[in-house]
Scaffold this motif. Structure first.
Motif, PDB file in Angstrom:
ATOM      1  N   LEU A  32      40.816  37.157  39.165  1.00 54.38           N
ATOM      2  CA  LEU A  32      41.166  35.731  39.276  1.00 54.38           C
ATOM      3  C   LEU A  32      41.597  35.165  37.927  1.00 54.38           C
ATOM      4  O   LEU A  32      41.542  33.948  37.703  1.00 54.38           O
ATOM      5  CB  LEU A  32      39.979  34.937  39.843  1.00 54.38           C
ATOM      6  N   THR A  57      41.923  30.492  40.371  1.00 49.72           N
ATOM      7  CA  THR A  57      41.172  29.722  41.371  1.00 49.72           C
ATOM      8  C   THR A  57      41.921  28.431  41.691  1.00 49.72           C
ATOM      9  O   THR A  57      41.639  27.785  42.699  1.00 49.72           O
ATOM     10  CB  THR A  57      39.772  29.334  40.859  1.00 49.72           C
ATOM     11  N   SER A  77      42.201  31.613  45.144  1.00 48.91           N
ATOM     12  CA  SER A  77      41.400  32.813  44.818  1.00 48.91           C
ATOM     13  C   SER A  77      41.612  33.892  45.870  1.00 48.91           C
ATOM     14  O   SER A  77      41.774  35.074  45.546  1.00 48.91           O
ATOM     15  CB  SER A  77      39.909  32.476  44.765  1.00 48.91           C
ATOM     16  N   TYR A 119      31.124  31.638  47.276  1.00 45.05           N
ATOM     17  CA  TYR A 119      32.299  32.361  46.771  1.00 45.05           C
ATOM     18  C   TYR A 119      32.294  33.830  47.173  1.00 45.05           C
ATOM     19  O   TYR A 119      33.349  34.405  47.413  1.00 45.05           O
ATOM     20  CB  TYR A 119      32.420  32.208  45.246  1.00 45.05           C
ATOM     21  N   ASN A 155      35.369  35.554  48.984  1.00 43.43           N
ATOM     22  CA  ASN A 155      36.011  36.732  48.388  1.00 43.43           C
ATOM     23  C   ASN A 155      36.072  37.899  49.369  1.00 43.43           C
ATOM     24  O   ASN A 155      37.081  38.602  49.456  1.00 43.43           O
ATOM     25  CB  ASN A 155      35.272  37.161  47.117  1.00 43.43           C
TER      26      ASN A 155
END
Length: 336
Positions: free
Chosen positions: A215, A221, A269, A292, A296
């Motif tokens: 990232l 992000t 992201s 997150y 992800n």
């Protein structure tokens, strides 16, 4: 466990999820916060949630803390060791008082000592993937790798890898003992391993590639606005990417990626991670928050078309200057 695609990492037999979890930000390094404050309980809960979703590949290093990160990982995996694939690294010298000397050490005796210390800190009797974190300029890579090979023979390490090295070093090392992986910073913002032929060498030799900072250390992000967004001790303040005019140029590029992500109804992201996965590489985005890690892992399932890839790579074409990834002293030892 939810389904996350499994991939072969290299050609030595290691199978891992298509995305790993970088643990660096879960502790300080030499007293400084990395990417803001971390909470131990939340970090451990993040590791547990990742496992529930099939994300059982953890990336740590003795440098992080130093040693505190491995101990945190040990707490998280206790009683459940067999379900995790744990990668750790050595090579930044840590003395017997657990202090970083900020030198590099790849000597045979130190390799053994560092591995024993990591095994103890991780509360385990084997390390799945053991990397040399940085090349020791004063020790031949052959000496370091033959010491790592001894650890494999002893059953203390299953597979070995190198971090931030060039093709010449990779070839020399691989001739001593087969490498399973090379880890280097890689993202839409940082593609020097493509430009320098490292990815081609890995493909030719059957070695896997792990992309850290997929990232762009936070740029991708789409949430950064100004250098003042960082705490005074955030290490990103020392990186050329985050300084002066370069910072604002990078924000413009990140904004274009954000626009594309919005059209696809995903986050910036997620788009950046999906791009790395589409390249056939394994990203290990770092996070210390459950929200997150969930996002992800979802990103690893997103399929991008060749038109999507072309559009992304036209926003930031290969060779675009986004600023060096480290200060001059640290840049001097990467890619050798």
């Amino acid at each position: 466990m939810e389904n996350i695609t499994k991939v072969k990492l290299g050609s030595q037999g290691l199978v891992i999820p298509a995305l790993g979890l970088g643990c660096m930000g879960m502790t300080t390094i030499a007293g400084a916060d990395i990417y803001g404050k971390a909470d131990e309980n939340e970090s451990i809960a993040t590791i547990h949630r990742s496992l529930e979703l099939g994300g059982n590949f953890l990336d740590t290093a003795d440098l992080y803390g130093p040693l505190l990160n491995e101990r945190l990982v040990a707490k998280a995996i206790r009683g459940n060791r067999a379900k995790y694939i744990v990668a750790t690294k050595f090579g930044y010298e840590i003395d017997d008082q657990e202090q970083l000397t900020w030198g590099y050490n790849g000597k045979k005796a130190y390799v053994k000592k560092a591995a024993e210390r990591s095994l103890k800190n991780l509360g385990t009797d084997y390390i799945d993937l053991y990397y040399l974190h940085r090349l020791d300029p004063n020790t031949p890579i052959e000496e370091t790798v033959s010491a790592m090979a001894d650890l494999v023979k002893e059953g203390k390490v299953r597979y070995i890898g190198l971090s931030e090295v060039g093709s010449g070093t990779i070839r020399k090392a691989h001739s001593i003992h087969p490498l399973t992986a090379v880890q280097t910073e890689y993202s839409l913002f940082e593609r020097s391993v493509e430009e320098e032929g490292v990815l081609n060498a890995l493909k030719e030799l059957g070695i896997g590639f792990i992309a850290y900072s997929p990232l762009g250390r936070g740029f991708l992000t789409g949430e950064l606005k100004s250098p003042d967004d960082f705490a005074a001790d955030d290490f990103r303040r020392s990186l050329p990417k985050f300084q002066g005019e370069q910072f604002y140029k990078n924000i413009e590029l990140a904004d274009e990626i954000k626009t594309m992500a919005r059209e696809k109804n995903i986050t910036s992201s997620q788009l950046a991670i999906a791009w790395v996965v589409a390249k056939g590489l394994v990203p290990i985005p770092g996070t210390k928050r459950i929200k997150y890690v969930e996002q992800n892992i979802e990103a690893a399932k997103i399929k991008l078309s060749s038109a999507d890839l072309a559009r992304l790579e036209s926003i930031i074409p290969l060779g675009t200057v986004t600023g060096d990834r480290y200060d001059a002293a640290n840049m001097a030892v990467v890619g050798k």
